[in-house]
Design an enzyme around this catalytic site. Structure first.
Site, PDB file in Angstrom:
ATOM      1  N   THR A 183      14.196  28.747  51.263  1.00  0.00           N
ATOM      2  CA  THR A 183      15.453  30.230  51.764  1.00  0.00           C
ATOM      3  C   THR A 183      14.677  29.977  52.236  1.00  0.00           C
ATOM      4  O   THR A 183      13.274  30.398  52.721  1.00  0.00           O
ATOM      5  CB  THR A 183      14.605  30.710  50.558  1.00  0.00           C
ATOM      6  N   ARG A 211      26.514  27.310  40.684  1.00  0.00           N
ATOM      7  CA  ARG A 211      25.178  28.559  40.107  1.00  0.00           C
ATOM      8  C   ARG A 211      25.173  29.427  41.707  1.00  0.00           C
ATOM      9  O   ARG A 211      25.109  29.325  42.483  1.00  0.00           O
ATOM     10  CB  ARG A 211      24.203  27.832  40.068  1.00  0.00           C
ATOM     11  N   ILE A 212      25.008  30.454  41.670  1.00  0.00           N
ATOM     12  CA  ILE A 212      24.315  31.884  42.547  1.00  0.00           C
ATOM     13  C   ILE A 212      23.104  31.990  42.126  1.00  0.00           C
ATOM     14  O   ILE A 212      22.162  32.442  41.392  1.00  0.00           O
ATOM     15  CB  ILE A 212      25.051  32.758  42.189  1.00  0.00           C
ATOM     16  N   GLY A 213      22.172  31.820  43.370  1.00  0.00           N
ATOM     17  CA  GLY A 213      20.790  32.369  43.502  1.00  0.00           C
ATOM     18  C   GLY A 213      20.633  34.170  43.289  1.00  0.00           C
ATOM     19  O   GLY A 213      21.303  35.156  43.767  1.00  0.00           O
ATOM     20  N   ASP A 214      18.429  33.694  43.933  1.00  0.00           N
ATOM     21  CA  ASP A 214      18.781  35.954  44.223  1.00  0.00           C
ATOM     22  C   ASP A 214      19.292  35.797  45.880  1.00  0.00           C
ATOM     23  O   ASP A 214      19.408  37.270  45.985  1.00  0.00           O
ATOM     24  CB  ASP A 214      17.577  35.230  44.175  1.00  0.00           C
ATOM     25  N   THR A 233      11.633  34.558  48.516  1.00  0.00           N
ATOM     26  CA  THR A 233      12.118  33.401  48.564  1.00  0.00           C
ATOM     27  C   THR A 233      11.322  32.775  47.661  1.00  0.00           C
ATOM     28  O   THR A 233      10.343  33.978  46.306  1.00  0.00           O
ATOM     29  CB  THR A 233      11.774  32.535  50.037  1.00  0.00           C
ATOM     30  N   GLY A 234      11.405  31.393  46.539  1.00  0.00           N
ATOM     31  CA  GLY A 234      10.908  30.808  45.215  1.00  0.00           C
ATOM     32  C   GLY A 234      12.279  30.819  44.495  1.00  0.00           C
ATOM     33  O   GLY A 234      13.024  30.636  44.576  1.00  0.00           O
ATOM     34  N   LYS A 235      11.466  30.970  43.286  1.00  0.00           N
ATOM     35  CA  LYS A 235      12.349  30.676  41.930  1.00  0.00           C
ATOM     36  C   LYS A 235      13.829  31.704  42.161  1.00  0.00           C
ATOM     37  O   LYS A 235      13.730  32.778  41.487  1.00  0.00           O
ATOM     38  CB  LYS A 235      11.797  30.121  40.991  1.00  0.00           C
ATOM     39  N   GLY A 236      14.712  31.566  42.670  1.00  0.00           N
ATOM     40  CA  GLY A 236      15.818  32.339  42.625  1.00  0.00           C
ATOM     41  C   GLY A 236      16.034  33.396  41.371  1.00  0.00           C
ATOM     42  O   GLY A 236      16.446  34.519  41.263  1.00  0.00           O
TER      43      GLY A 236
END
Length: 315
Positions: A183, A211-214, A233-236
């Protein structure tokens, strides 16, 4: 007020310390270029919202980061990009997801903020909104590069959703730490204390379509108010569960913590180790860039002369 400050990132994850020069140097050069761009914009008097958008657009245009041109592929071999932007003074914000043809998703997110009564548009409706407002679009094949096809093939072979810069295991072929899940984001504050945050991504390699992330979730991947601006940033999924960006602001607002204290607490306590990093600035020009992963592509500068471009801790 201390003065202006800016921080940006190109993704956090398990970035191997022996990342090859051909993977490391272009990203470091891009961070340096984008940092210089943001500094010049702040010095010229541009509002932080303009600066954050400008820097993220430039990161989106760089193929070595997972946003815009460099976006990774879904399980069906398509691109679905997402972004959000927020102005700290007004708390106005805009977000988009499911984009397949928009060259700069961050600018579409800003248009949602400025041209609609809403905060979030997604998928076909967001694409139609982009076309209606003359936003630059290209055929989706523009984003489907040989490198990203290879990354998807590898992820499918091992039946996994590829996470950030995954360190190869004995059962996984060596990808040189280049899983391209970074990200991108930027936060900025001017000498008057005005704040803004912007974040953009292509998501995970081999993610489910839809799929929608953070990144487009206000309060998770992006947040700004009168106290601070944060881009995560990272694992959503972990960042959403931890409401990472908003929690930093809440600890400052309700507990009286400094920016550095609040950000460190959230990264250390609110999300699992190995899942998150963030960049943040405060209204008084404080900058912090904590992460609990192996590394985070990051850069910052402030009016007092401090600047940093780094990947791993203490480098």
């Amino acid at each position: 007020m201390v003065g202006w400050a800016i921080a940006l990132h190109g993704g956090a994850g398990d970035i191997p310390i022996d990342l090859p020069d051909e993977r490391r140097i272009p990203r470091e050069s891009a961070l340096r270029h984008c940092l210089d761009l943001g500094i010049s914009a702040l010095k010229s008097g541009k509002p932080p919202l303009d600066v954050a958008e400008l820097v993220v657009r430039e990161l989106e245009n760089h193929p070595d980061f997972n946003a815009g041109k460099g976006s990774v592929l879904t399980a069906q071999g398509t691109v679905e990009m997402e972004a959000s932007i927020m102005d700290g003074k007004t708390k106005r914000c805009g977000a988009v997801s499911g984009l397949t043809t928009v060259v700069n998703p961050i600018s579409l997110a800003r248009l949602v903020m400025e041209k609609t009564p809403h905060i979030y548009l997604a998928f076909d409706a967001a694409e139609a909104f982009a076309r209606a407002h003359g936003v630059e679009t290209v055929d989706s094949s523009h984003f489907i590069t040989p490198e990203n096809i290879a990354r998807l093939k590898q992820a499918k072979e091992f039946n996994r959703v590829q996470l950030d810069y995954t360190v190869p295991s004995p059962k996984v072929p060596d990808n040189c730490g280049d899983s391209q899940i970074g990200t991108v984001g930027c936060v900025a504050v001017d000498s008057a204390g005005n704040l803004a945050s912007a974040t953009s991504t292509g998501g995970y390699v081999n993610k489910m379509v839809g799929r929608i992330g953070d990144t487009p979730v206000i309060g998770a991947g992006t947040y700004a108010n009168h106290l601070c601006a944060i881009s995560a940033t990272g694992k959503g999924e972990d960042i959403i569960r931890g409401t990472v960006a908003r929690d930093v602001a809440a600890l400052m607002e309700y507990k009286g913590l400094s920016l550095t204290e609040a950000a460190a607490y959230v990264v250390d306590q609110s999300v699992p180790r190995g899942s998150c990093g963030l960049v943040a600035v405060s209204a008084n020009g404080e900058v912090t860039m904590p992460f609990n992963t192996t590394g985070m592509f990051r850069a910052c500068a402030s009016e007092d002369g401090y600047s940093e471009i780094a990947i791993w801790p203490n480098n």
